[in-house]
Structure formats: structure tokens, C-alpha cells
Design a protein around this motif. Sequence first.
Motif, mmCIF file in Angstrom:
data_model
loop_
_atom_site.group_PDB
_atom_site.id
_atom_site.type_symbol
_atom_site.label_atom_id
_atom_site.label_comp_id
_atom_site.label_asym_id
_atom_site.label_seq_id
_atom_site.Cartn_x
_atom_site.Cartn_y
_atom_site.Cartn_z
ATOM 1 N N GLU A 139 -7.935 9.016 -5.336
ATOM 2 C CA GLU A 139 -8.599 10.196 -4.764
ATOM 3 C C GLU A 139 -9.477 9.830 -3.566
ATOM 4 O O GLU A 139 -9.635 10.630 -2.637
ATOM 5 C CB GLU A 139 -9.450 10.888 -5.848
ATOM 6 C CG GLU A 139 -10.082 12.180 -5.381
ATOM 7 C CD GLU A 139 -10.965 12.846 -6.439
ATOM 8 O OE1 GLU A 139 -11.168 12.249 -7.517
ATOM 9 O OE2 GLU A 139 -11.441 13.961 -6.176
ATOM 10 N N ASN A 140 -10.049 8.615 -3.573
ATOM 11 C CA ASN A 140 -10.926 8.205 -2.476
ATOM 12 C C ASN A 140 -10.253 8.342 -1.120
ATOM 13 O O ASN A 140 -10.888 8.689 -0.133
ATOM 14 C CB ASN A 140 -11.365 6.753 -2.648
ATOM 15 C CG ASN A 140 -12.308 6.575 -3.817
ATOM 16 O OD1 ASN A 140 -13.057 7.503 -4.136
ATOM 17 N ND2 ASN A 140 -12.267 5.416 -4.467
ATOM 18 N N CYS A 141 -8.966 8.039 -1.058
ATOM 19 C CA CYS A 141 -8.271 8.023 0.237
ATOM 20 C C CYS A 141 -7.113 9.003 0.331
ATOM 21 O O CYS A 141 -6.734 9.392 1.428
ATOM 22 C CB CYS A 141 -7.757 6.619 0.536
ATOM 23 S SG CYS A 141 -9.035 5.357 0.433
ATOM 24 N N HIS A 142 -6.554 9.394 -0.811
ATOM 25 C CA HIS A 142 -5.375 10.266 -0.766
ATOM 26 C C HIS A 142 -5.711 11.713 -1.095
ATOM 27 O O HIS A 142 -4.912 12.427 -1.707
ATOM 28 C CB HIS A 142 -4.278 9.739 -1.696
ATOM 29 C CG HIS A 142 -3.693 8.439 -1.225
ATOM 30 N ND1 HIS A 142 -2.958 8.325 -0.079
ATOM 31 C CD2 HIS A 142 -3.769 7.183 -1.747
ATOM 32 C CE1 HIS A 142 -2.577 7.054 0.093
ATOM 33 N NE2 HIS A 142 -3.069 6.338 -0.902
ATOM 34 N N ALA A 143 -6.916 12.150 -0.746
ATOM 35 C CA ALA A 143 -7.309 13.552 -0.903
ATOM 36 C C ALA A 143 -8.217 13.913 0.263
ATOM 37 O O ALA A 143 -8.945 13.059 0.771
ATOM 38 C CB ALA A 143 -8.047 13.760 -2.226
ATOM 39 N N CYS A 256 -0.460 8.288 -11.067
ATOM 40 C CA CYS A 256 -0.111 7.774 -9.727
ATOM 41 C C CYS A 256 0.236 6.294 -9.816
ATOM 42 O O CYS A 256 1.270 5.851 -9.311
ATOM 43 C CB CYS A 256 -1.286 7.875 -8.770
ATOM 44 S SG CYS A 256 -2.098 9.452 -8.714
ATOM 45 N N ASP A 257 -0.675 5.550 -10.418
ATOM 46 C CA ASP A 257 -0.507 4.099 -10.453
ATOM 47 C C ASP A 257 0.779 3.732 -11.187
ATOM 48 O O ASP A 257 1.468 2.784 -10.834
ATOM 49 C CB ASP A 257 -1.734 3.470 -11.146
ATOM 50 C CG ASP A 257 -1.981 2.038 -10.680
ATOM 51 O OD1 ASP A 257 -1.437 1.653 -9.609
ATOM 52 O OD2 ASP A 257 -2.700 1.300 -11.387
ATOM 53 N N PHE A 258 1.139 4.527 -12.199
ATOM 54 C CA PHE A 258 2.362 4.266 -12.962
ATOM 55 C C PHE A 258 3.596 4.370 -12.059
ATOM 56 O O PHE A 258 4.398 3.445 -11.957
ATOM 57 C CB PHE A 258 2.471 5.251 -14.136
ATOM 58 C CG PHE A 258 3.748 5.097 -14.901
ATOM 59 C CD1 PHE A 258 3.839 4.167 -15.918
ATOM 60 C CD2 PHE A 258 4.864 5.852 -14.580
ATOM 61 C CE1 PHE A 258 5.036 3.998 -16.607
ATOM 62 C CE2 PHE A 258 6.057 5.684 -15.263
ATOM 63 C CZ PHE A 258 6.140 4.751 -16.279
ATOM 64 N N PRO A 304 0.797 -1.648 6.496
ATOM 65 C CA PRO A 304 0.432 -3.068 6.488
ATOM 66 C C PRO A 304 -0.947 -3.326 5.905
ATOM 67 O O PRO A 304 -1.769 -3.990 6.517
ATOM 68 C CB PRO A 304 0.486 -3.418 7.977
ATOM 69 C CG PRO A 304 0.058 -2.156 8.663
ATOM 70 C CD PRO A 304 0.471 -1.011 7.788
ATOM 71 N N LEU A 305 -1.219 -2.798 4.720
ATOM 72 C CA LEU A 305 -2.564 -2.961 4.170
ATOM 73 C C LEU A 305 -2.659 -4.193 3.272
ATOM 74 O O LEU A 305 -3.717 -4.526 2.780
ATOM 75 C CB LEU A 305 -2.960 -1.702 3.379
ATOM 76 C CG LEU A 305 -2.851 -0.382 4.153
ATOM 77 C CD1 LEU A 305 -3.157 0.802 3.254
ATOM 78 C CD2 LEU A 305 -3.776 -0.386 5.365
ATOM 79 N N GLY A 306 -1.522 -4.838 3.021
ATOM 80 C CA GLY A 306 -1.545 -6.081 2.254
ATOM 81 C C GLY A 306 -0.965 -5.959 0.868
ATOM 82 O O GLY A 306 -0.365 -6.890 0.352
HETATM 83 C C1 HEC Z 1 -9.156 2.660 0.330
HETATM 84 C C2 HEC Z 1 -8.213 3.721 0.567
HETATM 85 C C3 HEC Z 1 -7.039 3.835 -0.378
HETATM 86 C C4 HEC Z 1 -7.047 3.902 -1.749
HETATM 87 C C5 HEC Z 1 -8.241 3.872 -2.678
HETATM 88 C C6 HEC Z 1 -5.676 4.043 -2.157
HETATM 89 N N1 HEC Z 1 -4.876 4.078 -1.065
HETATM 90 FE FE1 HEC Z 1 -2.864 4.259 -1.046
HETATM 91 N N2 HEC Z 1 -2.848 4.071 0.972
HETATM 92 C C7 HEC Z 1 -3.958 4.029 1.782
HETATM 93 C C8 HEC Z 1 -3.561 4.030 3.174
HETATM 94 C C9 HEC Z 1 -4.481 4.001 4.351
HETATM 95 C C10 HEC Z 1 -2.147 4.060 3.182
HETATM 96 C C11 HEC Z 1 -1.241 4.040 4.408
HETATM 97 C C12 HEC Z 1 -1.346 5.299 5.200
HETATM 98 C C13 HEC Z 1 -0.355 5.359 6.331
HETATM 99 O O1 HEC Z 1 0.170 4.319 6.705
HETATM 100 O O2 HEC Z 1 -0.092 6.467 6.827
HETATM 101 C C14 HEC Z 1 -1.739 4.067 1.776
HETATM 102 C C15 HEC Z 1 -0.422 4.056 1.365
HETATM 103 C C16 HEC Z 1 -0.030 4.195 0.042
HETATM 104 C C17 HEC Z 1 1.336 4.246 -0.396
HETATM 105 C C18 HEC Z 1 2.584 4.142 0.464
HETATM 106 C C19 HEC Z 1 3.106 2.725 0.414
HETATM 107 C C20 HEC Z 1 4.414 2.561 1.127
HETATM 108 O O3 HEC Z 1 4.665 1.463 1.640
HETATM 109 O O4 HEC Z 1 5.202 3.497 1.162
HETATM 110 C C21 HEC Z 1 1.313 4.422 -1.756
HETATM 111 C C22 HEC Z 1 2.503 4.537 -2.663
HETATM 112 C C23 HEC Z 1 -0.067 4.458 -2.152
HETATM 113 N N3 HEC Z 1 -0.852 4.329 -1.048
HETATM 114 C C24 HEC Z 1 -0.477 4.667 -3.457
HETATM 115 C C25 HEC Z 1 -1.794 4.621 -3.856
HETATM 116 C C26 HEC Z 1 -2.200 4.801 -5.227
HETATM 117 C C27 HEC Z 1 -1.273 5.081 -6.378
HETATM 118 C C28 HEC Z 1 -3.557 4.666 -5.236
HETATM 119 C C29 HEC Z 1 -4.475 4.741 -6.433
HETATM 120 C C30 HEC Z 1 -4.166 3.877 -7.565
HETATM 121 C C31 HEC Z 1 -3.982 4.389 -3.871
HETATM 122 N N4 HEC Z 1 -2.888 4.388 -3.075
HETATM 123 C C32 HEC Z 1 -5.290 4.171 -3.476
HETATM 124 C C33 HEC Z 1 -5.255 3.985 1.363
HETATM 125 C C34 HEC Z 1 -5.660 3.958 0.050
#
Ligand code: HEC
Length: 567
Positions: A139-143, A256-258, A304-306
Motif C-alpha cells: 500500500e505504501n507505493c501501490h496506492a 499480493c505477496d502470494f 530495475p529496483l533490484g
Molecule cells: C517502496 C515502494 C514499493 C513498495 C513498498 C512495493 N513496491 Fe512494488 N514496485 C515499486 C515500484 C517503484 C515499481 C516499479 C514501477 C514502474 O517501473 O513503473 C514496483 C513494481 C512492482 C511489480 C512489477 C514487477 C515487474 O517486473 O513486473 C510488482 C509485481 C510489485 N511491485 C509488487 C509489489 C508487492 C506485492 C508489494 C508488497 C508486498 C510491493 N510491490 C511493494 C515500489 C514498491
Amino acid sequence: MKYTWVMFACILLVSSCQSIKTTQKANLTEPAQPEFLISGIVLDVTNTPIAGAVVRIRATEKFTMTDKDGEFTLTDLQPGKPVFLTAWAEGYFIGGGDEKIVVGSTGIEIILEKIKDSDNPAYQWVSAFAEAGSDLNCENCHAEVDKQILSMPFTEWSNDAHSASAQNIRFLTMYLGQDIQGNQSPQREYAINRDYGRIPILPDLTKPYFGPGYKLDFPETAGNCSACHVPVAAINAPYDTDPTTATGVGVEGVACDFCHKVWDIRLDPMTGLPQHNMPGVLSFEFRRPDKNRQFFAGPFDDVPLGDDTYTPIQQQSQFCAPCHFGSFWNTQIYNSYGEWLESSYSDPVTGKTCQDCHMPVGENDHFAGLDKGGVIRDPRKIFSHLMPGASNIDLLQNAVTMTASAKIETDKLIVDVQITNDKTGHHVPTDSPLRQMILLVNVADENGQPINMLDGETVPEWGGVGDPNLGYYASLPGKGFAKILSELWTELEPTGSYWNPTRVVGDNRIAANESNRSMYIFSVPLDGKARIKVSLLFRRAFKELADQKGWVVPDILMEQQILNIER
Ligand code: HEC
Ligand code: HEC
Ligand code: HEC
Ligand code: HEC
Ligand code: HEC
């Protein structure tokens, strides 16, 4: 005059540019203009080149693949423009993207980290909800509710049945054998049969009864229900997880995580279906990371977030198969996946995936907060998480086409109804065998008085015996569409207790691209004028069961046609 000249010069310029491009392509020995290129190599952490990696300018359609030496050249770029480059290869996390690279650069190195080839059962699931207090909560980033954007993954998932599957009152009351007030039916009783030993008998309906329940029939075991309904809790004990004991992320249902820890799906290569007796979590392959590491699989190869990687399975119907296909005692109960597989919708070229219909694209141009690392993308690549189903009026009104016609032939009024499943990628209704469609053909005279049917089908008993104004439609002109299960020994039908051995005694649901036609013959009113109302309803659960449980779910009107006829 001057204006026309400028236009003309532009056209000239464009056409000369295009000719440069074509000569470049035609003459392969001439080196490409370096200022239009970025070139480099993709390596793993041991400096070994990776062949076949996708190198992309982030969030664009501009990409290339590395050659056998791990080298790549992106061509036709805008000189001097700084861009983010990403790289992905099968089995690796997505890499690159740390700093902007100016078009014209050569010798770029992108290092990719291999994904550990194993699953960690001790992994601690991450909650979707920010209130859980971890930086990782989705929710921190995907809302972005604060920005009034409701089409972000978290917000959509929160409004989808998957997030509530562990808490769904209909599921839990069915599991426990209770009604929604918590009243419980008596335990199942048994009789001794000379040939077969102990056999179940029908419940005594002279005593208070609140519908069937898994726990009434199998008080000693937890059952497999959680393998699909409460997967986070069940993942390490698929046949031994009581859904009512779920805690923490387990309560988040299909979390989500599942879904984003799924690495692959294990299907039977002969049939393309999940293996026998391998429901839900048993047919997935996961990559739960070690402590202090993360892993998210998604549909993009340029995040590319790692901790992210691309897996093609996310975009395939197979992803949904383990939970949307299930048999109990060799009777097929859930089967939206199998029905889809058998239909023309599973054609890889002309068909449609589950995601195409249930996760439609185009609502949003980003899926992570722009201040949280999200980038603007093509909306046609971003999938909705609303996953509409049995309670979505819009979906149900766009599932089938109904055409009704009426004619008077001497002293008979004939109503002809055709229902075609032209928009649904599986049977209608599908999956849960509690679902039905009820067709009602109502003919009235000018004063609204119903006219008797002379010949034609009627709604079966399971449409509900009682006042039609309260939704009890049994024996009215019309028809019911459902898969009818009969419980072995008790012959109770239709039954929803498919944890017991059952057999399918009827199934007239409408398969993809198929039609059903039915005719109803009425007498003609004296003045020769009649009003015909044909309605097709979607009902979530059999009336008697819904009454026993206290479930209140209004029927959804899928189609309706009103015809006025005059002799
Ligand atoms: C700190 C911020 C942050 C959090 C917390 C976060 N995400 Fe993300 N997530 C991102 C960002 C930023 C992207 C990439 C956005 C883009 O490239 O347009 C991303 C991308 C993704 C993707 C796409 C990956 C791909 O390669 O297709 C998935 C799936 C995902 N997140 C799932 C989750 C899930 C599930 C959670 C919770 C368990 C979560 N994220 C928590 C920031 C976050
Ligand atoms: C039932 C499984 C399921 C659940 C639950 C689920 N996702 Fe997804 N998600 C998918 C699938 C499948 C796709 C890819 C769809 C496609 O590409 O066809 C996807 C795509 C994404 C993407 C890429 C952007 C997009 O929307 O296309 C992100 C980010 C993401 N999910 C994050 C989340 C977050 C965060 C949650 C919970 C709030 C979540 N997902 C819950 C299955 C799921
Ligand atoms: C193979 C996976 C799977 C297993 C195992 C499974 N279910 Fe389900 N169940 C589903 C799916 C998927 C749906 C949603 C289908 C639909 O919407 O038509 C569902 C729907 C239901 C519903 C209807 C809920 C509603 O709101 O209308 C009930 C009740 C239910 N299941 C009970 C159970 C019980 C009890 C068990 C264990 C005896 C069980 N299920 C085992 C996958 C499963
Ligand atoms: C061509 C579009 C289309 C495709 C492809 C499609 N569906 Fe559906 N789905 C629908 C429509 C329309 C409905 C509503 C009518 C119904 O319930 O059958 C629906 C309903 C559902 C329901 C709700 C059933 C209920 O009564 O609760 C589930 C579950 C479902 N689909 C799962 C799937 C799965 C899994 C796949 C892929 C194997 C899939 N669908 C493919 C269009 C589609
Ligand atoms: C881990 C198991 C699991 C996976 C994976 C899964 N589902 Fe479901 N799905 C369920 C369960 C359980 C329900 C019933 C939830 C309820 O009504 O309580 C459900 C319900 C649904 C519904 C009906 C929603 C409604 O509002 O009635 C649709 C549509 C659906 N799923 C589509 C999909 C699609 C498409 C995929 C793949 C992208 C998918 N599911 C993947 C378990 C799963």
C-alpha cells in the motif's frame, strides 16, 4: 507564402532522414552512426557474459537482445538524450537503471544477479497494508487514494474478492456448517448399510438446520479448502490448515505477496490441467526469498529496483489454473480453467487469456506512486486488479446475448428465446457449482394479468418454492441453467457439499460460443394483445441453501427484453 516554404523544407528533411535510415539498413558493412547508439555488455556477478538478455530503455518499446557474447547495441536513438537502460535475462533479477546514460555512450556494463534456484518455506510474508508498519507493505507505493486515483493495484485488490477470500462469510459458513449468525447444524449422522458399512444420511429437517458444512462431515480434519481460499496460511500445510485459524497475512486471502512470489505453475504436460488432487498452492512453484532479500515477479522486464523479475507466466491463463480448477472425489467441481482450455479462447493467436477479460488494461498510466519510484508507462500495458466476477453487474450484463421473439399463430402465442454465450471465455455460469442462471418468461394481458402457459419448460424446483415476488421462481415459465451435483448415498440435489462424494446429474450451463434455444407456448388473450417480458437472472447460490445460511445476495439481471404483441 513563407509558411508553405517551411512546411516544404520539413517534408524534404524528413524524407532525406528516412533515406539515410534505409541505406544504413541496406548496407550492413557501413558502421551505424555512433551518436545514435548505445552499446555495451550484460554480465553476471562473476563477469560471465549473458546471452539473450533483453536490454531496454525503461518504460518504452525500444529494446534489443544481447548476442552470444553478451553484447548489445541499441540503434536509432535520439543523440545526446539521457535514458535509463534496464536488462533482464531468464533466471535473473532485472538490473541496470541506476543512472542515466547519454545516447552515444559505448562500453556500458550492466550486471545481473541470479535468482536463487530454491524456495524458502520459512519466509515471512509481507502484508499489503501500510498499517502493518513495514516499509515493504504494498500500500505504501501501490496506492494513491490521497490523489484520488482508485485504479492502483492495492486499491483495486482491496475491492476484489481475492483479498477477502479468507474472510468471505459464505465460504466460512459453508466450511463450518453454520449460518451467518453462528448457529451450527448438527453433526452428520450415519446409518449402517449391510453392503457398504457406514453411510451418511440426510439431516433431520424437523430440527433446526443451518445448512451443510465441511466440519459437520469431517470434524477431525481441516480439509483442502485453504489451499485455494487461504493460500498464504496453507502453503506449508495444504491439507491441514483450518481457514478459521488463519492469522496475519493469512487473513489477506489471495494476497499480493502470494501471487507475486509465483515462479511457475506445475501442470500435467499431457492434459495441460493441474494434476489430480493438487489444488491451489500444491500446483505452484514459488521463489520465497531468504531473510533480508526480496523477490517480486511481474509482467515487466524493466523494473530495475533490484528485487523484481519478469516471468511470462503472469500473463498466461495457466497462472490462474491451480485455483480455478478443482476436483473432489474425482468429480470436477471448479473448472473455469478447464472450460477455457477447451474453448477457442485458449487459441494462443486468436484467443483471450483470463487476464485479458478479468484484468483489463488501460485505466492508469502508472502503477506505483510517481514519488515512490513509479514511472509513466503506456496504459495499454498496465493491468487492472479488480478481477470482476459474480457480483459485478457490468461483467454479467456483458456475458451473453439474449434474443427473444414472439408470434401469434391462430390461438397460440409462441415465445422463442435464444441465449448465446458470445462474450465469456468459459461456461456461464462457471466455477462454483452454487451458481445459476434463471430465465423467466412472463406473458401478461393488457391489464397485467399473467397468461397461462400451455406448453414449455418451467423453472426447476431449485429455483425456489414459494412467493415469486420474493424470488421463489420454481414452476414459473422459463428455465434454469446450472451444474447439478447429487450427494452420494443421501441423493440430496442440488448439493453444495462437494467435500463429500458427489456425481454430476445434470449440466446445462452454456459453454463458450454455444447457444441455448427454448420455446414457450401460451394461450392468446381475448383482445389479442399481450406484453411479454423475458428476463435472465444470475443467482449466486441455490435458494434453499441461501435461506438455510442466511446469505442475502440479490440476483443480478443479466439480460431483459420486453415485447408487445398484437394479433
Ligand atoms: C517502496 C515502494 C514499493 C513498495 C513498498 C512495493 N513496491 Fe512494488 N514496485 C515499486 C515500484 C517503484 C515499481 C516499479 C514501477 C514502474 O517501473 O513503473 C514496483 C513494481 C512492482 C511489480 C512489477 C514487477 C515487474 O517486473 O513486473 C510488482 C509485481 C510489485 N511491485 C509488487 C509489489 C508487492 C506485492 C508489494 C508488497 C508486498 C510491493 N510491490 C511493494 C515500489 C514498491
Ligand atoms: C490473483 C493473483 C494476484 C494478486 C492477488 C495480485 N496480483 Fe498483481 N498481478 C497479477 C498478475 C497476473 C499480473 C499481470 C497481468 C498481466 O500482465 O496479464 C499482475 C500485475 C501486477 C503489477 C504490474 C502492473 C500492472 O498492474 O499490470 C503490479 C505492480 C502488481 N501486480 C502488484 C500487485 C499488488 C501491489 C497487489 C496487492 C495489492 C497485487 N499485485 C495482487 C496477479 C495478482
Ligand atoms: C481448487 C481450489 C479450491 C478448493 C480446493 C476449494 N475452493 Fe471454494 N472456491 C474456489 C474458487 C476459485 C471459488 C470462486 C469461484 C466462483 O466465483 O465461481 C470458490 C468459491 C467457493 C464458495 C462460494 C463463495 C461465494 O461467495 O459465493 C464457497 C462456499 C466455497 N468455495 C467453499 C469451499 C469449501 C468449503 C472448500 C473445501 C471443502 C472449498 N471451497 C475448496 C476454489 C477452491
Ligand atoms: C472472453 C472473456 C473471458 C475470459 C477469457 C475469461 N473470463 Fe471469466 N468471466 C467472464 C465473464 C463475462 C464472466 C461473467 C459470467 C460468468 O459468471 O460466467 C466471467 C466470470 C468468471 C468468474 C466468476 C464466476 C462466478 O460465478 O463467481 C470466474 C471465477 C472467472 N470468470 C474466472 C476465469 C478464469 C480463471 C479464466 C481463464 C481460465 C477466465 N475467467 C477467462 C469473461 C471471461
Ligand atoms: C491462490 C488461488 C487463486 C489464484 C492464483 C487465482 N484465484 Fe481467482 N479466486 C480464488 C478464490 C478462492 C476466489 C473466491 C473468492 C471469494 O469469493 O471468496 C476467486 C475468485 C475469482 C473471481 C471472482 C471474483 C468475484 O468478484 O466474484 C475471478 C473473476 C477470479 N478469481 C479470476 C482469477 C484470475 C483471472 C486469476 C489469474 C490471473 C486468478 N483468479 C487467480 C483463488 C485464486
